[in-house]
Enzyme design. Structure first.
Site, PDB file in Angstrom:
ATOM      1  N   CYS A  78       0.727  -1.228   0.029  1.00 16.29           N
ATOM      2  CA  CYS A  78      -0.031   0.054  -0.128  1.00 16.29           C
ATOM      3  C   CYS A  78       0.706   1.145   0.082  1.00 16.29           C
ATOM      4  O   CYS A  78       1.458   1.307  -1.132  1.00 16.29           O
ATOM      5  CB  CYS A  78      -0.913   0.058   1.152  1.00 16.29           C
ATOM      6  SG  CYS A  78      -2.626   0.969   1.036  1.00 16.29           S
ATOM      7  N   HIS A 169      -3.042  -5.346   1.901  1.00 10.13           N
ATOM      8  CA  HIS A 169      -2.459  -5.487   3.091  1.00 10.13           C
ATOM      9  C   HIS A 169      -2.433  -6.931   3.712  1.00 10.13           C
ATOM     10  O   HIS A 169      -3.143  -7.176   4.647  1.00 10.13           O
ATOM     11  CB  HIS A 169      -3.063  -4.662   4.206  1.00 10.13           C
ATOM     12  CG  HIS A 169      -3.021  -3.200   4.126  1.00 10.13           C
ATOM     13  ND1 HIS A 169      -1.926  -2.413   4.739  1.00 10.13           N
ATOM     14  CD2 HIS A 169      -3.802  -2.236   3.352  1.00 10.13           C
ATOM     15  CE1 HIS A 169      -2.169  -1.249   4.370  1.00 10.13           C
ATOM     16  NE2 HIS A 169      -3.255  -1.060   3.624  1.00 10.13           N
ATOM     17  N   GLU A 171      -0.560  -8.149   5.780  1.00 11.08           N
ATOM     18  CA  GLU A 171      -0.140  -8.106   7.271  1.00 11.08           C
ATOM     19  C   GLU A 171      -1.501  -8.059   8.168  1.00 11.08           C
ATOM     20  O   GLU A 171      -1.445  -8.427   9.250  1.00 11.08           O
ATOM     21  CB  GLU A 171       0.947  -6.966   7.408  1.00 11.08           C
ATOM     22  CG  GLU A 171       0.268  -5.670   7.752  1.00 11.08           C
ATOM     23  CD  GLU A 171      -0.034  -5.076   6.301  1.00 11.08           C
ATOM     24  OE1 GLU A 171       0.049  -5.679   5.238  1.00 11.08           O
ATOM     25  OE2 GLU A 171      -0.516  -3.817   6.137  1.00 11.08           O
TER      26      GLU A 171
HETATM   27  N1  GLN Z   1      -3.623   6.515   1.158  1.00  8.36           N
HETATM   28  C1  GLN Z   1      -2.235   6.060   1.440  1.00  8.36           C
HETATM   29  C2  GLN Z   1      -1.231   6.874   0.812  1.00  8.36           C
HETATM   30  O1  GLN Z   1      -1.642   7.488  -0.353  1.00  8.36           O
HETATM   31  C3  GLN Z   1      -2.060   4.798   1.598  1.00  8.36           C
HETATM   32  C4  GLN Z   1      -2.831   4.002   2.639  1.00  8.36           C
HETATM   33  C5  GLN Z   1      -2.343   2.684   3.179  1.00  8.36           C
HETATM   34  O2  GLN Z   1      -1.261   2.389   3.330  1.00  8.36           O
HETATM   35  N2  GLN Z   1      -3.451   1.973   3.565  1.00  8.36           N
HETATM   36  O3  GLN Z   1      -0.200   6.740   1.174  1.00  8.36           O
END
Ligand code: GLN
Length: 185
Positions: A78, A169, A171
Protein backbone atom coordinates in the site's frame (compact mmCIF):
# COMPACT_ATOMS: atom_id res chain seq x y z
CA UNK A 1 17.97 -14.30 7.56
CA UNK A 2 17.00 -11.02 9.21
CA UNK A 3 14.14 -9.00 7.73
CA UNK A 4 13.79 -5.27 8.29
CA UNK A 5 10.47 -3.49 8.54
CA UNK A 6 10.50 0.25 7.89
CA UNK A 7 9.01 1.70 11.08
CA UNK A 8 8.73 5.43 10.43
CA UNK A 9 4.91 5.39 10.63
CA UNK A 10 1.98 3.15 9.76
CA UNK A 11 1.38 -0.58 10.04
CA UNK A 12 4.87 -1.90 10.78
CA UNK A 13 3.80 -3.75 13.98
CA UNK A 14 1.46 -6.02 11.99
CA UNK A 15 4.30 -7.02 9.64
CA UNK A 16 6.58 -7.66 12.64
CA UNK A 17 3.87 -9.90 14.15
CA UNK A 18 3.42 -11.83 10.90
CA UNK A 19 7.18 -12.40 10.63
CA UNK A 20 7.37 -13.50 14.29
CA UNK A 21 4.54 -15.96 13.58
CA UNK A 22 6.63 -17.39 10.74
CA UNK A 23 9.65 -17.74 13.04
CA UNK A 24 11.66 -15.18 11.05
CA UNK A 25 14.03 -12.72 12.79
CA UNK A 26 12.94 -9.16 12.16
CA UNK A 27 14.06 -5.65 13.10
CA UNK A 28 12.33 -2.28 12.96
CA UNK A 29 14.18 0.27 10.81
CA UNK A 30 14.10 3.94 11.85
CA UNK A 31 17.63 5.11 11.17
CA UNK A 32 20.30 4.33 8.58
CA UNK A 33 22.29 2.22 11.03
CA UNK A 34 19.29 -0.11 11.50
CA UNK A 35 19.83 -1.39 7.94
CA UNK A 36 23.20 -2.95 8.77
CA UNK A 37 23.13 -6.72 8.40
CA UNK A 38 19.59 -6.94 7.06
CA UNK A 39 18.81 -9.27 4.17
CA UNK A 40 15.55 -7.76 2.99
CA UNK A 41 13.08 -5.04 3.85
CA UNK A 42 9.31 -4.56 4.08
CA UNK A 43 7.79 -1.11 3.64
CA UNK A 44 4.39 -1.15 5.36
CA UNK A 45 1.11 0.64 4.79
CA UNK A 46 0.51 4.04 6.29
CA UNK A 47 0.79 7.45 4.71
CA UNK A 48 3.32 7.67 1.89
CA UNK A 49 3.69 11.45 2.22
CA UNK A 50 4.65 10.96 5.88
CA UNK A 51 7.13 8.20 4.97
CA UNK A 52 8.74 10.67 2.58
CA UNK A 53 8.95 13.51 5.08
CA UNK A 54 10.29 11.34 7.90
CA UNK A 55 12.70 9.43 5.66
CA UNK A 56 14.16 12.70 4.35
CA UNK A 57 14.43 14.10 7.91
CA UNK A 58 16.02 10.85 9.14
CA UNK A 59 18.50 10.90 6.24
CA UNK A 60 17.20 7.51 5.15
CA UNK A 61 16.53 8.12 1.44
CA UNK A 62 20.06 7.41 0.25
CA UNK A 63 20.72 4.44 2.59
CA UNK A 64 17.42 2.89 1.45
CA UNK A 65 18.37 3.41 -2.20
CA UNK A 66 21.79 1.86 -1.52
CA UNK A 67 20.15 -1.08 0.24
CA UNK A 68 17.98 -1.66 -2.83
CA UNK A 69 20.88 -1.20 -5.25
CA UNK A 70 22.80 -3.89 -3.35
CA UNK A 71 20.16 -6.34 -4.58
CA UNK A 72 18.25 -6.88 -1.34
CA UNK A 73 14.61 -7.85 -1.89
CA UNK A 74 12.11 -5.16 -0.88
CA UNK A 75 8.33 -5.35 -0.59
CA UNK A 76 6.00 -2.40 -0.34
CA UNK A 77 2.41 -2.84 0.84
CA UNK A 78 0.00 0.00 0.00
CA UNK A 79 1.77 3.21 1.09
CA UNK A 80 4.99 1.16 0.93
CA UNK A 81 4.27 0.40 -2.74
CA UNK A 82 3.74 4.12 -3.39
CA UNK A 83 7.06 4.85 -1.70
CA UNK A 84 8.76 2.37 -4.07
CA UNK A 85 7.08 3.65 -7.25
CA UNK A 86 8.87 5.66 -9.92
CA UNK A 87 5.82 7.78 -10.73
CA UNK A 88 3.41 8.80 -7.97
CA UNK A 89 1.60 11.39 -10.09
CA UNK A 90 2.46 14.24 -7.77
CA UNK A 91 5.60 15.65 -6.19
CA UNK A 92 6.39 13.69 -3.05
CA UNK A 93 9.58 11.86 -2.07
CA UNK A 94 9.74 8.30 -3.37
CA UNK A 95 12.53 5.77 -3.76
CA UNK A 96 11.62 5.21 -7.44
CA UNK A 97 12.69 1.56 -7.32
CA UNK A 98 9.87 0.03 -9.36
CA UNK A 99 9.05 1.18 -12.88
CA UNK A 100 5.36 1.65 -12.11
CA UNK A 101 2.92 4.56 -12.14
CA UNK A 102 0.57 4.50 -9.16
CA UNK A 103 -2.60 6.44 -8.44
CA UNK A 104 -3.07 7.12 -4.74
CA UNK A 105 -6.39 6.64 -2.96
CA UNK A 106 -7.79 5.19 -6.17
CA UNK A 107 -10.60 3.26 -4.48
CA UNK A 108 -12.00 6.13 -2.42
CA UNK A 109 -11.90 6.97 1.25
CA UNK A 110 -11.44 4.98 4.45
CA UNK A 111 -15.16 4.01 4.48
CA UNK A 112 -14.74 2.52 1.00
CA UNK A 113 -12.28 -0.09 2.33
CA UNK A 114 -12.99 -3.62 1.14
CA UNK A 115 -11.72 -7.19 1.16
CA UNK A 116 -11.77 -9.41 -1.91
CA UNK A 117 -10.51 -12.86 -2.87
CA UNK A 118 -7.65 -12.23 -5.30
CA UNK A 119 -5.98 -14.61 -7.70
CA UNK A 120 -2.23 -14.05 -7.42
CA UNK A 121 0.50 -15.59 -9.58
CA UNK A 122 2.51 -17.97 -7.43
CA UNK A 123 -0.34 -18.79 -5.02
CA UNK A 124 -2.50 -21.88 -5.55
CA UNK A 125 -5.77 -20.45 -4.25
CA UNK A 126 -7.28 -16.96 -3.85
CA UNK A 127 -5.83 -14.60 -1.25
CA UNK A 128 -7.99 -12.46 1.07
CA UNK A 129 -6.83 -9.00 0.01
CA UNK A 130 -7.61 -6.03 2.26
CA UNK A 131 -7.76 -2.61 0.52
CA UNK A 132 -7.63 0.55 2.67
CA UNK A 133 -7.36 3.85 0.80
CA UNK A 134 -5.26 1.83 -1.56
CA UNK A 135 -3.30 2.87 -4.63
CA UNK A 136 -3.76 1.15 -7.97
CA UNK A 137 -0.97 0.52 -10.43
CA UNK A 138 -1.84 2.47 -13.56
CA UNK A 139 1.11 1.57 -15.74
CA UNK A 140 4.02 -0.83 -15.55
CA UNK A 141 7.35 -0.65 -17.37
CA UNK A 142 8.93 -3.42 -19.45
CA UNK A 143 10.73 -5.22 -16.64
CA UNK A 144 7.69 -5.39 -14.40
CA UNK A 145 5.57 -8.53 -14.11
CA UNK A 146 1.93 -8.13 -13.15
CA UNK A 147 1.07 -10.66 -10.41
CA UNK A 148 -2.56 -9.80 -9.83
CA UNK A 149 -5.46 -7.75 -11.14
CA UNK A 150 -9.00 -7.14 -9.98
CA UNK A 151 -11.82 -8.46 -12.21
CA UNK A 152 -11.88 -5.16 -14.13
CA UNK A 153 -8.18 -5.44 -14.97
CA UNK A 154 -6.89 -3.00 -12.35
CA UNK A 155 -3.32 -3.99 -11.42
CA UNK A 156 -2.87 -4.52 -7.68
CA UNK A 157 0.33 -6.58 -7.38
CA UNK A 158 3.54 -6.52 -9.37
CA UNK A 159 7.11 -7.67 -9.23
CA UNK A 160 10.28 -6.24 -10.76
CA UNK A 161 13.36 -8.35 -10.05
CA UNK A 162 13.74 -8.47 -6.27
CA UNK A 163 11.08 -5.80 -5.73
CA UNK A 164 7.48 -6.65 -4.88
CA UNK A 165 4.58 -4.23 -4.61
CA UNK A 166 1.02 -4.87 -3.46
CA UNK A 167 -1.86 -2.39 -3.21
CA UNK A 168 -3.38 -4.40 -0.37
CA UNK A 169 -2.44 -5.44 3.20
CA UNK A 170 -1.48 -9.12 3.72
CA UNK A 171 -0.25 -8.24 7.22
CA UNK A 172 -3.85 -7.57 8.28
CA UNK A 173 -4.91 -11.16 7.55
CA UNK A 174 -4.01 -14.49 9.11
CA UNK A 175 -2.81 -15.72 5.74
CA UNK A 176 1.01 -15.85 5.65
CA UNK A 177 1.35 -16.78 1.98
CA UNK A 178 2.29 -13.35 0.62
CA UNK A 179 4.95 -13.02 3.34
CA UNK A 180 6.22 -16.49 2.42
CA UNK A 181 6.23 -15.51 -1.25
CA UNK A 182 8.34 -12.44 -0.42
CA UNK A 183 10.69 -14.46 1.80
CA UNK A 184 11.20 -16.83 -1.15
CA UNK A 185 12.54 -14.08 -3.46
N1 GLN B 1 -3.61 6.43 1.13
C1 GLN B 1 -2.29 6.15 1.63
C2 GLN B 1 -1.23 6.89 0.81
O1 GLN B 1 -1.54 7.50 -0.14
C3 GLN B 1 -2.01 4.66 1.63
C4 GLN B 1 -3.00 3.95 2.53
C5 GLN B 1 -2.48 2.67 3.13
O2 GLN B 1 -1.28 2.43 3.20
N2 GLN B 1 -3.39 1.89 3.64
O3 GLN B 1 -0.10 6.88 1.12
Amino acid sequence: MVVGVLALQGGFAEHMAMLAGLGVSAREVRQPRDLAGLDRLILPGGESTTFGKVAVASRLMEPLADFAAAGHPMWGTCAGLIFMARDVGRPQPSLALMDVTVRRNAFGRQVDSFTTALTIKGLRSPFPAVFIRAPLIEKVGKGVRVLSTLDDGTIVAARQGAFLGTSFHPELTRDPRMHQLFLGI
